[in-house]
Design a protein around this motif. Structure first.
Motif, PDB file in Angstrom:
ATOM      1  N   GLU A  65       0.841  -1.190   0.000  1.00 51.65           N
ATOM      2  CA  GLU A  65       0.000   0.000   0.000  1.00 51.65           C
ATOM      3  C   GLU A  65       0.876   1.241   0.000  1.00 51.65           C
ATOM      4  N   GLY A  66       0.312   2.362  -0.478  1.00 55.35           N
ATOM      5  CA  GLY A  66       1.023   3.624  -0.396  1.00 55.35           C
ATOM      6  C   GLY A  66       1.100   4.368  -1.714  1.00 55.35           C
ATOM      7  N   ASP A  67       1.875   5.455  -1.692  1.00 54.61           N
ATOM      8  CA  ASP A  67       1.973   6.345  -2.839  1.00 54.61           C
ATOM      9  C   ASP A  67       2.556   5.647  -4.070  1.00 54.61           C
ATOM     10  N   ALA A  68       3.527   4.774  -3.848  1.00 51.76           N
ATOM     11  CA  ALA A  68       4.140   4.081  -4.989  1.00 51.76           C
ATOM     12  C   ALA A  68       3.110   3.244  -5.737  1.00 51.76           C
ATOM     13  N   VAL A  69       2.227   2.599  -5.000  1.00 52.16           N
ATOM     14  CA  VAL A  69       1.172   1.807  -5.636  1.00 52.16           C
ATOM     15  C   VAL A  69       0.218   2.716  -6.404  1.00 52.16           C
ATOM     16  N   THR A  70      -0.117   3.855  -5.814  1.00 51.92           N
ATOM     17  CA  THR A  70      -0.989   4.814  -6.498  1.00 51.92           C
ATOM     18  C   THR A  70      -0.354   5.293  -7.797  1.00 51.92           C
ATOM     19  N   GLU A  71       0.941   5.583  -7.765  1.00 50.42           N
ATOM     20  CA  GLU A  71       1.655   6.011  -8.971  1.00 50.42           C
ATOM     21  C   GLU A  71       1.563   4.939 -10.055  1.00 50.42           C
ATOM     22  N   LEU A  72       1.761   3.688  -9.658  1.00 52.58           N
ATOM     23  CA  LEU A  72       1.666   2.595 -10.619  1.00 52.58           C
ATOM     24  C   LEU A  72       0.256   2.487 -11.184  1.00 52.58           C
ATOM     25  N   GLN A  73      -0.738   2.577 -10.328  1.00 48.80           N
ATOM     26  CA  GLN A  73      -2.125   2.477 -10.781  1.00 48.80           C
ATOM     27  C   GLN A  73      -2.485   3.618 -11.734  1.00 48.80           C
ATOM     28  N   ASN A  74      -1.952   4.809 -11.490  1.00 45.09           N
ATOM     29  CA  ASN A  74      -2.193   5.931 -12.397  1.00 45.09           C
ATOM     30  C   ASN A  74      -1.618   5.658 -13.778  1.00 45.09           C
ATOM     31  N   ILE A  75      -0.434   5.065 -13.812  1.00 48.50           N
ATOM     32  CA  ILE A  75       0.182   4.717 -15.094  1.00 48.50           C
ATOM     33  C   ILE A  75      -0.648   3.651 -15.809  1.00 48.50           C
ATOM     34  N   LEU A  76      -1.088   2.661 -15.064  1.00 45.29           N
ATOM     35  CA  LEU A  76      -1.902   1.603 -15.663  1.00 45.29           C
ATOM     36  C   LEU A  76      -3.193   2.174 -16.245  1.00 45.29           C
ATOM     37  N   GLU A  77      -3.793   3.096 -15.529  1.00 40.23           N
ATOM     38  CA  GLU A  77      -5.012   3.747 -16.019  1.00 40.23           C
ATOM     39  C   GLU A  77      -4.712   4.554 -17.279  1.00 40.23           C
ATOM     40  N   GLN A  78      -3.558   5.189 -17.288  1.00 36.58           N
ATOM     41  CA  GLN A  78      -3.156   6.016 -18.427  1.00 36.58           C
ATOM     42  C   GLN A  78      -3.003   5.190 -19.702  1.00 36.58           C
ATOM     43  N   ILE A  79      -2.570   3.935 -19.572  1.00 36.53           N
ATOM     44  CA  ILE A  79      -2.361   3.114 -20.769  1.00 36.53           C
ATOM     45  C   ILE A  79      -3.552   2.213 -21.071  1.00 36.53           C
ATOM     46  N   GLY A  80      -4.658   2.412 -20.359  1.00 31.19           N
ATOM     47  CA  GLY A  80      -5.891   1.756 -20.770  1.00 31.19           C
ATOM     48  C   GLY A  80      -6.532   0.790 -19.808  1.00 31.19           C
ATOM     49  N   TYR A  81      -6.006   0.668 -18.591  1.00 31.36           N
ATOM     50  CA  TYR A  81      -6.586  -0.260 -17.621  1.00 31.36           C
ATOM     51  C   TYR A  81      -7.574   0.467 -16.716  1.00 31.36           C
ATOM     52  N   THR A  82      -8.687  -0.180 -16.461  1.00 34.63           N
ATOM     53  CA  THR A  82      -9.696   0.377 -15.567  1.00 34.63           C
ATOM     54  C   THR A  82      -9.598  -0.320 -14.222  1.00 34.63           C
ATOM     55  N   LEU A  83      -9.127   0.404 -13.221  1.00 40.02           N
ATOM     56  CA  LEU A  83      -8.970  -0.166 -11.885  1.00 40.02           C
ATOM     57  C   LEU A  83      -8.887   0.972 -10.881  1.00 40.02           C
ATOM     58  N   PRO A  84      -9.160   0.694  -9.621  1.00 39.32           N
ATOM     59  CA  PRO A  84      -9.112   1.754  -8.605  1.00 39.32           C
ATOM     60  C   PRO A  84      -7.693   2.295  -8.441  1.00 39.32           C
ATOM     61  N   THR A  85      -7.576   3.591  -8.244  1.00 35.59           N
ATOM     62  CA  THR A  85      -6.275   4.182  -7.920  1.00 35.59           C
ATOM     63  C   THR A  85      -6.285   4.515  -6.426  1.00 35.59           C
ATOM     64  N   ASP A  86      -6.380   3.445  -5.645  1.00 34.67           N
ATOM     65  CA  ASP A  86      -6.556   3.584  -4.203  1.00 34.67           C
ATOM     66  C   ASP A  86      -5.295   3.310  -3.397  1.00 34.67           C
ATOM     67  N   GLY A  87      -4.176   3.047  -4.101  1.00 39.96           N
ATOM     68  CA  GLY A  87      -2.930   2.803  -3.380  1.00 39.96           C
ATOM     69  C   GLY A  87      -2.839   1.442  -2.740  1.00 39.96           C
ATOM     70  N   ILE A  88      -3.717   0.517  -3.131  1.00 42.00           N
ATOM     71  CA  ILE A  88      -3.698  -0.845  -2.584  1.00 42.00           C
ATOM     72  C   ILE A  88      -3.402  -1.831  -3.705  1.00 42.00           C
ATOM     73  N   TYR A  89      -2.322  -2.578  -3.577  1.00 38.81           N
ATOM     74  CA  TYR A  89      -1.935  -3.558  -4.602  1.00 38.81           C
ATOM     75  C   TYR A  89      -2.791  -4.816  -4.404  1.00 38.81           C
ATOM     76  N   SER A  90      -3.979  -4.757  -4.963  1.00 40.52           N
ATOM     77  CA  SER A  90      -4.944  -5.848  -4.821  1.00 40.52           C
ATOM     78  C   SER A  90      -4.772  -6.864  -5.942  1.00 40.52           C
ATOM     79  N   GLY A  91      -5.646  -7.844  -5.958  1.00 38.39           N
ATOM     80  CA  GLY A  91      -5.632  -8.830  -7.026  1.00 38.39           C
ATOM     81  C   GLY A  91      -5.881  -8.204  -8.388  1.00 38.39           C
ATOM     82  N   LEU A  92      -6.636  -7.096  -8.424  1.00 42.73           N
ATOM     83  CA  LEU A  92      -6.922  -6.430  -9.688  1.00 42.73           C
ATOM     84  C   LEU A  92      -5.675  -5.768 -10.258  1.00 42.73           C
TER      85      LEU A  92
END
Length: 344
Positions: A65-92
């Motif tokens: 959990e944390g900011d690093a996870v949020t940064e990764l999720q933002n990048i994933l969203e930017q390249i086309g993935y739909t997932l929460p940007t909640d800072g939690i490295y979940s199964g999604l």
């Protein structure tokens, strides 16, 4: 100068001033200064967004959990993935990383964000590589269950996937990266059970080499086991001992960790190359119990945890989860079930 001349002079002066102002707002391409300023502000905003879209430099995996996870999720969203940007490295999030790893060459498919994945994502952002959401691994769907009631996991490639009597692998799952590790076997036949997935195979080689330097000779007895093989094996045990009894020491089809390609049963000459609890009391077995985590392995079914794992004590059964997770489980005296339950 008469009054009329003064009025005419003032009138033409005003016209010239207004014309100068209008010309000053135009550029050679017809844009006004205000339009240029707006464009400049937009470009600066885009530049700022690009600077903020940074890839984390640290390795990340499920439960982080944390900011690093949020940064990764933002990048994933930017390249086309739909997932929460909640800072939690979940199964999604693990699914998205796995999907990317399956689409790009030369990446270990683990669901873990590592250095190689970071470098690949930089190339994706630069337009050098292309990924499409769901092209490698279909999006996680509604859970389905097996005949015994176990939930079929949606991401069988996940290095941290729990496979037990409640969570099963798809019956058609065959790891794509199976290799034969360069270690000793007590048999010469070229059998599928010599295989492991590539990351686990490399780690097993390192473990065996380190054990040898410490004066212990280990042998790999049984690794990958396909779904159909498990069907035959469990049926044979159930015919001899009954299904309930057989399920104490053998997994139902789909519920076997051997199908993941991340597990290897090991043995030694001291126990006649057998898979027996006596192995845990040998110098080799004791060394493995103390050092396996350094190479990313855990003893999956430890003594005293039978009520949790629902399997008998198996000091010979190693499961690869990576150095970080293996170390944390050892230090906290946890099984995989406890590790995820207590950290979620």
């Amino acid at each position: 100068m008469n009054r009329k001349s003064i009025i005419v002079t003032v009138f033409f002066t005003l016209i010239l001033v207004l014309a100068a102002c209008t010309d000053g707002e135009q550029t050679t391409n017809g844009q006004s200064n205000s339009e240029i300023d707006a464009t400049k502000e937009t470009d600066e905003d885009v530049k700022a967004d690009d600077e903020n879209s940074t890839l984390p430099s640290t390795e990340l995996q499920k439960l982080d959990e944390g900011d690093a996870v949020t940064e990764l999720q933002n990048i994933l969203e930017q390249i086309g993935y739909t997932l929460p940007t909640d800072g939690i490295y979940s199964g999604l999030t693990a699914w998205a990383i796995t999907d990317i790893q399956l689409q790009l060459d030369d990446l270990d498919v683990t669901g873990i964000y590592d250095e190689a994945t970071q470098l690949a994502l930089k190339r994706v952002l630069a337009g050098e590589l292309t990924v499409e959401s769901g092209d490698g691994l279909p999006p996680l769907a509604e859970p389905v269950t097996t005949g015994s009631g176990a939930i079929v996991v949606g991401n069988p490639y996940d290095q941290l996937a729990i496979i037990n009597k409640e969570r099963a692998l798809p019956d058609d799952y065959i790891p794509h990266d199976l290799v034969v590790p360069d270690v000793s076997f007590p048999f010469e036949e070229d059998l599928p059970k010599k295989q492991l997935r590539a990351p686990a195979a490399t780690a097993l080689e390192e473990l065996f080499n380190e054990a040898k330097e410490a004066g212990h000779e280990l042998f790999a007895q049984s690794g990958y086991r396909g779904y159909d093989t498990q069907v035959s094996l469990f049926h044979a045990y159930a015919s001899e001992h009954g299904e309930e009894e057989a399920n104490i020491f053998s997994a139902r089809p789909g519920e076997s960790e051997h199908q993941t390609g991340l597990s290897m049963d090991i043995t030694s000459a001291a126990v006649g190359y057998q898979l027996t609890t006596d192995f845990g009391d040998t110098p080799e077995g004791e060394w493995v119990a103390e050092n396996a985590h350094k190479f990313g392995f855990i003893i999956r079914y430890p003594e005293g945890k039978e009520d949790i794992t629902q399997y008998q004590y198996e000091p010979w059964h190693l499961r690869y989860v990576g150095v970080r997770a293996a170390t944390e489980m050892l230090e906290n005296d946890q099984t995989m079930e406890e590790y995820f339950t207590e950290n979620e």
